[in-house]
Structures are given as C-alpha cells and as structure tokens.
Scaffold this motif. Structure first.
Motif, PDB file in Angstrom:
ATOM      1  N   UNK A 183       0.842  -1.195   0.000  1.00 33.43           N
ATOM      2  CA  UNK A 183       0.000   0.000   0.000  1.00 33.43           C
ATOM      3  C   UNK A 183       0.876   1.244   0.000  1.00 33.43           C
ATOM      4  N   UNK A 184       0.944   2.011  -1.105  1.00 29.45           N
ATOM      5  CA  UNK A 184       1.748   3.242  -1.134  1.00 29.45           C
ATOM      6  C   UNK A 184       1.176   4.285  -0.165  1.00 29.45           C
ATOM      7  N   UNK A 185       2.069   5.123   0.356  1.00 25.40           N
ATOM      8  CA  UNK A 185       1.630   6.182   1.256  1.00 25.40           C
ATOM      9  C   UNK A 185       0.700   7.128   0.508  1.00 25.40           C
ATOM     10  N   UNK A 186      -0.462   7.373   1.090  1.00 23.65           N
ATOM     11  CA  UNK A 186      -1.435   8.241   0.434  1.00 23.65           C
ATOM     12  C   UNK A 186      -0.934   9.678   0.426  1.00 23.65           C
ATOM     13  N   UNK A 187      -1.237  10.391  -0.641  1.00 22.41           N
ATOM     14  CA  UNK A 187      -0.833  11.785  -0.761  1.00 22.41           C
ATOM     15  C   UNK A 187       0.460  11.992  -1.525  1.00 22.41           C
ATOM     16  N   UNK A 196      -7.842   5.042   1.091  1.00 21.69           N
ATOM     17  CA  UNK A 196      -8.084   4.872  -0.339  1.00 21.69           C
ATOM     18  C   UNK A 196      -9.549   4.527  -0.613  1.00 21.69           C
ATOM     19  N   UNK A 197     -10.012   5.008  -1.747  1.00 21.78           N
ATOM     20  CA  UNK A 197     -11.271   4.500  -2.315  1.00 21.78           C
ATOM     21  C   UNK A 197     -10.888   3.478  -3.383  1.00 21.78           C
ATOM     22  N   UNK A 198     -11.200   2.213  -3.139  1.00 21.77           N
ATOM     23  CA  UNK A 198     -10.766   1.126  -4.013  1.00 21.77           C
ATOM     24  C   UNK A 198     -11.950   0.562  -4.775  1.00 21.77           C
ATOM     25  N   UNK A 199     -11.772   0.432  -6.078  1.00 21.95           N
ATOM     26  CA  UNK A 199     -12.819  -0.143  -6.921  1.00 21.95           C
ATOM     27  C   UNK A 199     -12.290  -1.396  -7.593  1.00 21.95           C
ATOM     28  N   UNK A 200     -13.002  -2.511  -7.388  1.00 24.43           N
ATOM     29  CA  UNK A 200     -12.711  -3.745  -8.099  1.00 24.43           C
ATOM     30  C   UNK A 200     -13.617  -3.796  -9.321  1.00 24.43           C
TER      31      UNK A 200
END
Length: 985
Positions: free
Chosen positions: A12-16, A430-434
């Motif tokens: 998971x990359x750092x957000x921002x 994060x907002x994650x969409x599959x």
C-alpha cells in the motif's frame, strides 16, 4: 494471515504522494508542452480524462502498438463513463493500424478497413468525439488523400430525389457489397421501395423508404430482427475501403500508366500486366492489393491530413515509437528488394509510408504531453524540457502475491490475501474499486469479500471518486492502478483471478429447426416425410395453370424428380446422418419399410426408457447443499466470461442438484460453446459434498483433453482427478480402478473402459456423458443401469432425434447453449495464393509464440508430398500427418500426441472439422480453399481461436487466371464472405 505483517502493508503506497490528477491536468493545460513520468499501470486513461475535462478539446493519444491502443481505449471508455455519465457524445474512437504490410501477399481483412474508414469519416465531418487513440504504425502509413475520401461521401435525407441506379452505383464504388439482408457494416440491400444501408459510423443500419425516386423517410433498424426503430434526419454514406478506383477516364488511364511503369521495371510479361490493370480498375480481388495503393493516386495522403486542427496531443513512449518507425522502414526496404529481385512489381517504401525522420519532425513538436516510462531526456528530439512525476503505481505486486498462494495454506488463500490488502487500503484512506466484466462476477466477489469481513458496495455504473470505501463495478479495464495523490485504487478481475478471455456477445436467432431456404445448398441431402432421402437440386420456377410458382427440386433414385412447392417446406428437413446416404426410390417401399421398423424399435426402446425414467422419478436422494463461498471462488476462477445461455444452463443444473430428485439433464451446444464448464461446476459441487463423479467420453483424445481441463481447474482444491485410458499402463489403470472402489478417486474421466464389469464406485454421485450417441448398444445398457439411481448430465453438440424428443417431451430436462463464443478474439482470415514466403511466415509466427498449426490438405493421395514440402519450409518443426485412411489406433495416437504438444504442425485432411479442441493451435492453413464450401470452411476455421491468443486462418487459392470462370466466381465469393465476416468475423 496477520493484517499487520510488513509483507501486507508494503503493498500500500503512502497516500498523498505524487501529484493529483486534477493538479497535473491544470498544469499541463497551462503549458505548451509537458513531460510526465510515473504513469504506471492504467494511469494514463484517468489522466487524459482529467485533461479533457479541463480543456474541453479532443484528446488524441499516439501509442506504440495495437495492444497498447486496445488497452488505452478500454480504460478511457471506463473512466469516461464515470466522468461524463449521461452526456450524448461518443467517448472513444480508435484508428487501428493496417493488419497487412504493403508487400504482404494476402487479401486485406475488411473489418479493419471498416473501422478505419468510420474513424476517418468522423474526423472529416468534425463529429463530437472526446478521445482518439492511434497507433504509431497507423500514423506512418499513407492512405487515400482526404479530398478523394470526402468526394465519395454523400448524404441521403427525406425529401431528396435520387436516381436509384445512380445510388446503387455510388454504393458499389464506395466499397459496399449487396446482400439479401443487411446484417453487417459495409453492406446494402434492396427490397421493393426500401434500400437498407449500413455505414460503419452508425451503431445500427439505416432503412431508406422511397416513394418513386423521392426519399420518403429514413429510420434505423435492428439487424437481427430487421425491425425499424428510431427516425434519422440524415444518413451519411462514406467509403468503406482504403483502395478506391478513380471514376473519370483520364484518372483511370493515369492509374494504368503508374501500374504499368512499376510492372515494366521488373520486366513482368505484358499479358500479366494487362490482367493486373484490368483486375484493379474493375475492383476484382487482388491478393496483395495494398501493395498497389500508390497506383490509385498521384500522391497518397497521410493521417496528418485528416487530423483536426484543435486537437490536444499526447505521445506515449516516444523512444519506442521512434525505434519502431526506424525498424519498420528498414524491414520494408528489405522486403521491396526481395520482391523486385523475384520479378514481382512493387512500389518503393517511401510511397507507402512516411519516413521515420519526417514523422518525428511532424509529430513530436505538436505533442502537448509526452509520457515516458522512465524519465524524460531533454536533449532527445521532441522530448519535453521539464518532467512531472505522477507517482502512480501498478498493481503487479498484489497480482504476484495472489498467484503465489494456494488454499492448502491455512488462511492464505487468494481471497484472504485480497481482503487483507483491501483493509489496508481502506485504513490508509483509499477509495478502491474492483472492476469485473459481468454482474455475476461482481456478485461472486461481493460474496467472497463479505465472508472475510470486507463490505463492498456494488455500483450500478462507474462513479466519480468519492469517500474511502471498497466498491465493485461492472466494466472493462485493462490494468489496475494506484493513484496515491488522489487516494484512488483500481483493481481488475484479471489481477485477482488471472487472465480472462472475453467472449464478444452476438445475438443469435432462436430458431432451432430448418425453417428457411438459406439452410439448404444445391446437392444437399434432404428427407421428405413421405418419400425419404433425396438430393436437393435448387429452386426452380414453373407455371401451374395460369400462375408461376417456386418449387424445390428434389431428385430421387433413378433420376425421378419431385417438385415441392415452397409453402410445403415443412415437409422436408436437411439430412444429418454421417457419411453418404443412398437415395430412396420415389414412390417405392424402402422408406416406408424403414419407417415401420424404426417405429417398432422406437416403441420397444420407449418402453424401456419410460420404465427407467419412472424408476428415476420415484427415487430420491439427499439434496446437495446450495452453492457456498468455495463454490463462488471456483466459479470466479473460470478464465472466460459466461455467455447468457451458458449461465442459464449452469443455474438450471445447480437447481437440479438442490432438489431430492435425481437429475437427468441434456446440455446441448456446439463445440466450444462452454458445455464442459457446466459439467465442471456440477462436478465440483458433487465432489466437495463427498460423492464421486464419472465423466464418460467416446474417444481417448477427448478423454485426454477433459482430463487436462479438469486437472487444471481443480488443481487448487483437494479433489483427486484421474483418467482411465488404454494409453496408460495397466498398473496405472488398475490403481485408478482401486481408487474408485475405495473412494480415494473423486473424479474419473475415461472412455468405455469405465463401463467394464470390474469398475465399481464407492459412492457415485454424478455421471457426465459426453456425446452419448457415439456409444454402442451394449455400452448404453450399462449407462442406463448406472444412471438409474445417480444424477446424470449429458453433453452433446449433435443430439440424435431420440434424445431431443425425450427432452422436448419433458422426459429429460434440456438446457440449450446457443450463444456462440464469437471467438475470444475474432479469427483473422486471409485469402492468399500458394506463396512459400507467406506460408512460412505464417507458420513461423505461430511457432515463435509456442503455438501449433493445422495445415489442411484434403487429398489423401498426395498428402505425404505436401507434408514433405512443409518439412522443407519448416525444417526445425515437429510435423505429423493425419487422415481418415489411417488405422484407428494410429490416427488416435497422432491426434493425442498433437494435443499433448509433441508436434508443432499437423498436416491433415478435414478430419479436424469438428469435435476437437486444441487451445494452442491458433493458425490454420487451408490448401485449395476454393474447392470447399463456405460451411466447411467455417467449421475448419472454428478449430482455431479457442484461447486468448490472436488466431489466424489462411485460405490458399490459385491465381485467378489459372481458374475456370466458375472457380473464379467461387473464389471471389469466398473473398467477399471473408471481407464481410459472414461466418468469418
């Protein structure tokens, strides 16, 4: 699995981090040119969507190759649907590259011509488009000048007066083909006062209603039902081919002079030159037609001539594009030298393509955005001065981790790994969409995630970014991506379940019986309900009293003729027996005696069957548990999308297993339509419930294929799959028999060996029978005894009448899979001459990607000579020969070895026409295709294209000058069908 392990959180990359899409789009819009790095995964599409939102201009993306273009177009459609929902505008138009080089000795595949011409028309007319995706090769290739293209465009609107003959002439000159019914783009039809036309730029064809010579109205219509729909104010007709012969006398003479000059340069005989000029000017089939395009205009145009002025240009990977242009330029020069050395006429490369130097000078300075995979080099021609790092990340790490885990590791199955990863993304903000291809796959994902504590909201359609959450959407995305600065993550179903092949859905007629004359061809055998088997000789028109009527002419034994009125068509049906059939005597007793004997035998068998099915109906067994989370995971791993018919059959079988009455269902569908997956899902459910499954097939080749398929699908699960085959050792077979008896074998696949008296099951729950009609009487008795008390699932591509009658009579349940898979990718079909270079390149290309080749030569007497020629062309290839006159065991061994990949090329007759499925075989070469019928060629071509790889079919025909007039017409018909895609698209 611990959610806090470093291995999990590292994904998971750092957000921002990086630059947001909106900020970058605004920065790009304010500069004349910008360079961007860090555009990984599927990040380019959302960036271009933001650019279009900011600028409002048409965004044109030039990419490296056709694969990159297809991926970007799919991604743009998905993200545009989320950003511009409900707005009436075509989101994405693709301008594909030519499928053939200028020196390829092949006939052009018409589908790409249709797509290219539709794109050019939209550009010339300034039609509203958001995104244009173009490959570097498409930009380089020269084409018809824009003025010549626009001259052939015209419109038809209500109130206009048209001379019908002139209209038809203009349609033919534009490349449209006349057909009985308009179902494909690039065709037209005339029916009384109606003229149907299908310009490729329209989603549906247009129906023009004339009153005399005046256009009364124009409407769209459904090409399947032929029913009219919406009203059109104007119908545009544009050319549908890239090679358009000039109309005027002087222009045509100029074409002849240019063509004669290039022929004289290689000293081609004048008779051949005259024939070539005549064929070209008359619009006849010319293999290698693209090589003569420069003859049609004094100076060809380029894509830059069609490109709109106010376009916002993005160039992806300029270094790779430049290298591709340079390599192609060198390759064309070498091909031109080789052709002219052989004495073949060929225009030089500079008349076909724009030079790499000129392309770089014309394209790169126009670029508003340059996307580089690693970094921007300021001293490179056309490179941007400054570079911005978007900071996007691909989802490769997640994909690799999902591929490396197996369910046997407790708590480490792929669904759990995915769930933990989604939790980390959610916690990070994060907002994650599959993104899945079908609603059914979305439902399976939701079930799997919910069982592991992850709640996912299902979207009705793609939505713009919102609050942190996990969502599920139906759509087409080529690649996933993480955008840290925007707090967005997209994951595709391929990244979860592995690469999936998509079936293009085609609407099909629901008719299942012989109900129109298009099903019949002259010389077909037909069966009359009173007179028996005869030969259909075509339609004839005869006068009866004062009326003229159409009759079917049917010839019987001794030359007797029956004239059957077309309104009595229901009295005959096409003969579907195997091999040649002796004709009956018109008015004789042979057919009536045969019917009487069959009736008695049918009555006897009916009694036996009714007794069997009465006992089955009265018996009960414990219902299988309804589908659970494990079943959902197994179904989600199916590497293709279910067709509607296939999904319905799966649901019907599942419903049968949920009742206490033993199942007896017939699944009917053509080869490759997905029957085996229906059986595997039933087998999985039964095996996981602790019962055994037996799969009975008629040949060892099919047994081997099913064994490999079942093993591959069941490998992640604790299910033991075995096979009984005469090609296995006696000790191995005996071990399998013991395993069936003691219950350690869960699924067994075999031929009639499964029906032997020494074969016993500990707890048989499901019997799957593939093509039951191919088993003998003794074997069927054993099958009946087995199915009396267990669930039975019968699969067939060619059901015998008795089987269908029982299904239609509700004695057996029936599931029909009528929706064709339409191939995972459309099979690219070419008409070519017997050219060693072309054939060698076709085979080398297939073998280079570790595939296999069918080389069909339908004459046994000289097939060994043909095989030797193939060995001379491909000395390093492993080549086998197969034909129907070989001993059964020998042929079976050859086919089995080919299925197993022990041979690269199979030189064979049409024995492969049906019933065999070899996914690695994706190139077929059909020698003397002009001697075969369209239906047979369609069946042969259906042997390839059964995997995600692009498949190719080469139909080899002699030069037209060497054929009779009748054969010439057959070849031209073949080429036209190939172009139109009638059975070939």
């Amino acid at each position: 699995m611990d959610a806090n392990t470093p291995e999990s959180t590292a994904l998971v990359p750092d957000i921002g981090r990086g630059v947001s899409l909106r900020d970058l789009a605004e920065e790009i819009a304010d500069k004349s040119r910008t360079g961007v790095t860090g555009v990984r995964g599927g990040a380019l599409a959302p960036l271009l969507v933001e650019v279009h939102r900011r600028t409002g201009r048409l965004v044109m993306a030039v990419v490296e190759d056709a694969d990159a273009a297809g991926n970007l177009a799919a991604d743009l459609r998905y993200h545009a649907a989320a950003s511009f929902a409900g707005e009436e505008m075509d989101a994405v138009v693709s301008f594909p590259e030519h499928d053939l080089g200028p020196y390829d000795q092949l006939a052009l595949d018409r589908r790409l011509s249709l797509e290219r011409s539709a794109a050019l028309f939209r550009l010339t007319r300034g039609m509203a488009v958001r995104f244009l995706v173009v490959t570097a090769a498409a930009v380089a290739r020269k084409m018809l000048p824009r003025e010549a293209f626009e001259e052939r465009c015209f419109s038809i609107e209500p109130g206009a007066v048209w001379d019908r003959d002139l209209l038809l002439e203009r349609l033919e000159r534009g490349g449209y083909h006349r057909t009985p019914l308009v179902e494909e783009p690039g065709t037209y039809a005339i029916r009384g006062s109606l003229v149907d036309i299908y310009p490729p730029y329209l989603d549906k064809p247009a129906r023009i209603d004339f009153f005399g010579n005046e256009v009364e109205r124009a409407r769209t219509f459904d090409p399947q039902s032929q029913r009219t729909a919406g009203v059109l104010q104007r119908v545009w007709v544009h050319p549908v081919r890239g090679a358009l012969v000039p109309i005027g006398y002087e222009d045509r003479q100029s074409v002849a002079r240019r063509l004669r000059a290039v022929c004289d340069a290689v000293h081609q005989p004048s008779t051949k030159t005259a024939e070539l000029i005549d064929d070209l000017l008359e619009g006849r089939l010319i293999v290698g037609m693209e090589g003569f395009l420069p003859a049609l205009a004094p100076e060809l145009g380029t894509f830059f001539d069609y490109q709109p002025d106010d376009v916002w240009l993005c160039v992806e990977h300029p270094d790779a594009i430049r290298r591709g242009w340079q390599n192609r330029e060198k390759a064309l020069e070498a091909e031109h030298r080789a052709l002219t050395a052989e004495g073949r006429p060929a225009f030089p490369p500079h008349e076909h393509v724009v030079s790499a130097k000129e392309l770089a000078a014309r394209l790169f300075p126009l670029a508003d955005l340059v996307v580089h995979p690693l970094g921007i080099l300021g001293d490179e021609p056309g490179a941007a001065v400054a570079a911005v790092d978007l900071g996007a990340e691909a989802t490769d790490n997640l994909t690799q981790r999902l591929r490396n885990v197996r369910p046997e590791a407790a708590g480490a199955d792929p669904a759990t790994v995915l769930s933990v990863h989604l939790v980390h993304l959610l916690e990070e903000g994060y907002r994650t969409t599959l993104v899945a291809h079908t609603a059914g796959q979305v439902d399976r994902l939701a079930t799997m995630l919910l069982a592991r504590g992850v709640s996912a909201r299902k979207l009705e359609r793609p939505e713009p970014p919102g609050r942190p959450e996990v969502t599920l959407a139906v759509g087409e995305l080529s690649r996933g991506v993480v955008l840290p600065a925007d707090g967005l993550c997209f994951i595709t179903e391929e990244e979860v379940f592995g690469r999936r092949s998509r079936r293009v859905q085609k609407k099909r007629s629901k008719a299942t019986s012989f109900d129109d004359l298009r099903s019949l061809s002259p010389n077909d055998l037909v069966v009359h309900q009173e007179h028996g088997v005869g030969r259909y000789e075509g339609l004839v028109r005869r006068q009866v009293r004062s009326f003229e009527m159409d009759f079917l002419l049917i010839v019987y034994q001794g030359g007797d003729r029956l004239y059957l009125p077309v309104y009595r068509l229901s009295q005959v049906q096409k003969y579907k027996g195997a091999g040649a059939e002796r004709l009956d005597k018109l008015g004789g007793q042979t057919f009536s005696k045969a019917k009487s004997e069959v009736k008695k035998a049918a009555e006897k068998m009916a009694g036996q069957l009714l007794d069997l099915y009465a006992r089955r109906a009265a018996s009960e067994r414990e219902a299988f548990d309804s589908a659970d989370d494990l079943q959902a995971e197994f179904e989600a791993a199916f590497p293709f999308e279910e067709t509607d018919d296939q999904a319905r059959a799966i649901d019907e079988v599942a419903a049968d297993l949920s009742t206490t009455r033993p199942m007896d269902r017939l699944v009917c569908g053509d080869v490759g339509f997905g029957k085996t997956e229906v059986a595997m899902r039933a087998a999985f459910r039964v095996a996981m419930a602790g019962r055994q499954v037996a799969v009975l097939v008629p040949t060892t080749v099919l047994a081997q294929q099913h064994y490999q398929t079942f093993r591959a699908r069941f490998s992640p699960w604790p299910i033991r799959v075995e096979m009984l085959s005469r090609f296995r050792s006696a000790s191995r077979n005996q071990s399998v028999v013991l395993g069936m008896k003691d219950g350690t074998v869960d699924v067994v696949i075999g031929t009639h060996r499964l029906l032997s008296k020494d074969v016993h099951f500990k707890r048989l729950g499901l019997l799957v029978i593939d093509e039951e009609h191919r088993f003998g009487v003794t074997h069927k008795e054993r099958i009946r005894s087995l199915r009396a008390s267990v669930d039975a699932l019968t699969m067939t591509a060619t059901p015998i009448p008795r089987t269908l009658q029982m299904a239609f009579g509700a004695v057996r349940d029936l599931s029909l899979i009528q929706t064709a898979p339409a191939q995972r990718r459309p099979v690219r079909t070419f008409v070519c001459h017997d050219d060693t270079k072309t054939l060698r390149e076709a085979m080398e290309r297939e073998l280079a990607r570790e595939g296999q080749v069918f080389f069909v030569h339908n004459r046994v007497r000289d097939i060994d000579k043909v095989a030797q020629r193939v060995r001379d062309m491909m000395p390093r290839a492993r080549i086998a020969v197969g034909h129907g006159q070989m001993k059964e065991h020998q042929l079976e061994k050859v086919m089995l070895d080919f299925v197993a990949g022990r041979y690269d090329i199979l030189v064979c007759t049409t024995i492969i026409e049906s019933g065999i499925d070899i996914p690695r075989a994706n190139t077929i070469i059909v020698d003397r295709a002009d001697t075969m019928g369209m239906a047979q060629l369609y069946q042969l071509r259906g042997r390839v294209g059964r995997s995600r790889e692009q498949a190719y079919a080469y139909l080899v025909v002699p030069p037209l000058g060497a054929l009779s007039e009748e054969a010439k017409q057959r070849v031209e018909t073949l080429a036209r069908h190939t172009e139109l895609g009638s059975g070939f698209s």
